[in-house]
Enzyme design. Structure first.
Site, PDB file in Angstrom:
ATOM      1  N   HIS A  54       0.827  -1.217   0.000  1.00 10.16           N
ATOM      2  CA  HIS A  54       0.000   0.000   0.000  1.00 10.16           C
ATOM      3  C   HIS A  54       0.863   1.271   0.000  1.00 10.16           C
ATOM      4  O   HIS A  54       0.505   2.281   0.603  1.00 10.16           O
ATOM      5  CB  HIS A  54      -0.957   0.017   1.191  1.00 10.16           C
ATOM      6  CG  HIS A  54      -1.923  -1.126   1.207  1.00 10.16           C
ATOM      7  ND1 HIS A  54      -3.100  -1.123   0.493  1.00 10.16           N
ATOM      8  CD2 HIS A  54      -1.867  -2.332   1.831  1.00 10.16           C
ATOM      9  CE1 HIS A  54      -3.740  -2.258   0.688  1.00 10.16           C
ATOM     10  NE2 HIS A  54      -3.018  -3.020   1.484  1.00 10.16           N
ATOM     11  N   ASN A 127     -10.056  -3.471   1.682  1.00 11.20           N
ATOM     12  CA  ASN A 127      -9.717  -3.402   0.270  1.00 11.20           C
ATOM     13  C   ASN A 127     -10.980  -3.167  -0.551  1.00 11.20           C
ATOM     14  O   ASN A 127     -12.083  -3.071   0.001  1.00 11.20           O
ATOM     15  CB  ASN A 127      -9.039  -4.701  -0.190  1.00 11.20           C
ATOM     16  CG  ASN A 127      -7.620  -4.848   0.315  1.00 11.20           C
ATOM     17  OD1 ASN A 127      -6.877  -3.878   0.416  1.00 11.20           O
ATOM     18  ND2 ASN A 127      -7.230  -6.070   0.641  1.00 11.20           N
TER      19      ASN A 127
END
Length: 477
Positions: A54, A127
């Site tokens: 990320h 997510n």
């Protein structure tokens, strides 16, 4: 001295910022040029460690507005009344790419929300997919290593990716999403978000429920073709970041419907799949979505580094009425995420403004790198000077646990194929054709034994699924 005067970090005015202090016009630089030393030393430290996953992200501030009373399920004050508003910060991200990677890579997207509730920070760190590649945290580093750069060559190698997946059929459900049309969202506004894990709610009576969080885009779902994504990667690698920022600047505030699935605690023992398995979804027929509120993003950060880069999320940030579950991946993340933040940002990372709770904080942690008065009372408890004390009213009800402590094989008796096959069969013929073409394209050049091992997994999901990939690779069964 006014604010237009250049100073050092210590506030001393700077007399010269264009030329270094030297011994004569051609002489060496003197170490007594403290302004130069400060500039160079700070420059060397401008980059904090990049997130391992990320790393590339965008974020914005907004609000959650509650539209339905769910006090029957949870005592959390964030849900205490219809119309209640809670400020939030949401960070979107790609998962596997580095900080400078393109926004349009085929990759899951992070959907991490920090709610500034009156009972402290509540983070939903999810997510844009309801499932994940793994169900056991011990495999997470291995999985990520297989997706990252080859440690020998320094470049990405699809052989490593497919070799790993040939031995990890639990990933098939997420893989089917990743390689489908859903694998490349058209920016961050046109995709859903999910808490993905199973969490728990408990109400004022101490009754527990299992829950999943869903954030449904009010903008609709839009995805990019592989060709368009590749074009944008070259012409506008910050496409999704730019789209989000500029939409908010235009006051086109993106919104998501916040929904939950709720399972009574007792149902977990008899449900057809393990409800704590991150590779599985709960049927919406069995546990329909309940709309709880609306999430809106309406304010851009003023400084990317201070707010987006230093934003630190952890699923361990839970408030009374919202708890964890036996989900093994969640249990691992309860440790791994705050540990990663302490490594990146220091032990007091929750004092950074973007991470700081809005409610008063009372704790006995001291020292480290501080940005406050470091506490105005002694640092131990219990004590006799009226420092903060525990509050038994927020105690979580007991969590029922059974079984012996052991390393259990999560593959034994576990169906890793049906839900991936169900998803494949939901796709139109055209979507199936694109899905299998993308997978076949990534397999080109991969050794035949690895390809065949993966094809056997796809065939178990649906015979057509495996056959179409094989045909596109020129493999005849």
């Amino acid at each position: 001295m006014d604010r237009n005067t250049l100073t050092t970090a210590g506030g001393q005015p700077v007399s010269e910022n264009q030329h270094s202090l030297t011994a004569g016009p051609r002489g060496p630089i003197l170490i007594q040029d403290t302004h130069l030393i400060e500039k160079l030393a700070h420059f060397n430290r401008e980059r904090i460690p990049e997130r391992v996953v990320h790393a590339k992200g965008a974020g914005a501030y907004g609000v959650l507005k509650i539209t339905k009373d769910i006090s029957a399920y949870t005592r959390a004050k964030v849900f205490s009344e219809v119309g209640k508003e809670t400020p939030l910060f949401l960070r979107f991200s790609t998962v596997a790419g580095e900080k400078g990677s393109a926004d349009t890579e085929r990759d899951p997207r992070g959907f991490a929300i920090k709610f500034y509730t009156e009972e402290g920070i509540w983070d939903v760190v999810g997510n844009n997919t309801p499932v994940f590649f793994e169900r056991d945290p011990s495999k997470f580093p291995d999985f990520i290593h297989s997706q990252k750069r080859d440690p020998i060559t320094g470049y990405k190698n699809p052989v490593r990716m497919w070799d790993y997946w040939s031995k990890a059929p639990e990933a098939l459900h997420q893989m089917t999403i990743l390689f489908s049309d859903r694998g490349i969202p058209d920016g961050y506004r046109y995709m859903n978000g999910y808490g993905s894990h199973t969490f728990s709610f408990w109400n004022a009576k101490g009754e527990r429920f299992w829950v999943k969080f869903h954030f449904k885009s009010k903008q609709g779902i839009r995805n990019l073709t592989a060709a368009k994504a590749g074009e944008l990667a070259g012409s506008d690698p910050d496409y999704a970041t730019r789209d989000l920022f500029e939409a908010i600047e235009r006051k086109e505030f993106p919104q998501w419907r916040f929904c939950i699935q709720v399972m009574p605690e007792a149902d977990a023992e008899k449900y057809k799949v393990n409800p704590f398995d991150l590779t599985k979804v709960w049927s919406h027929k069995d546990y329909p979505l309940i709309e709880v509120g609306t999430l809106e993003l309406n304010r851009n950060p003023k400084n990317y580094f201070a707010e987006v880069e230093q934003a630190a999320f952890s699923p361990s940030n839970l408030v009374p009425g919202i708890g964890a579950s036996p989900d093994k991946m969640l249990q691992g993340r309860l440790f791994a995420y705050p540990d990663a933040q302490r490594y990146r940002l220091g032990g007091n990372y929750q004092m950074i403004p973007v991470n700081r709770p809005k409610n008063p904080v009372g704790l006995y942690q001291r020292d480290g790198i501080r940005f406050d008065e470091n506490g105005n009372y002694d640092n131990y408890e219990p004590n006799s000077f009226g420092g903060p004390v525990q509050d038994v009213s927020v105690k979580e009800p007991p969590l029922r646990i059974s079984g012996d402590a052991d390393r259990y094989d999560s593959h034994a008796g576990n169906d890793d194929y049906s839900q991936a096959g169900d998803l494949y069969r939901l796709f139109s013929p055209e979507e199936r054709d694109r899905l299998t073409s993308v997978i076949a394209g990534t397999m080109k050049g991969v050794p035949s034994d690895i390809v065949k091992a993966n094809l056997s997994h796809f065939e178990k999901c649906d015979p057509e699924y495996g056959r179409k990939i094989a045909e596109k690779l020129g493999i005849r069964s």
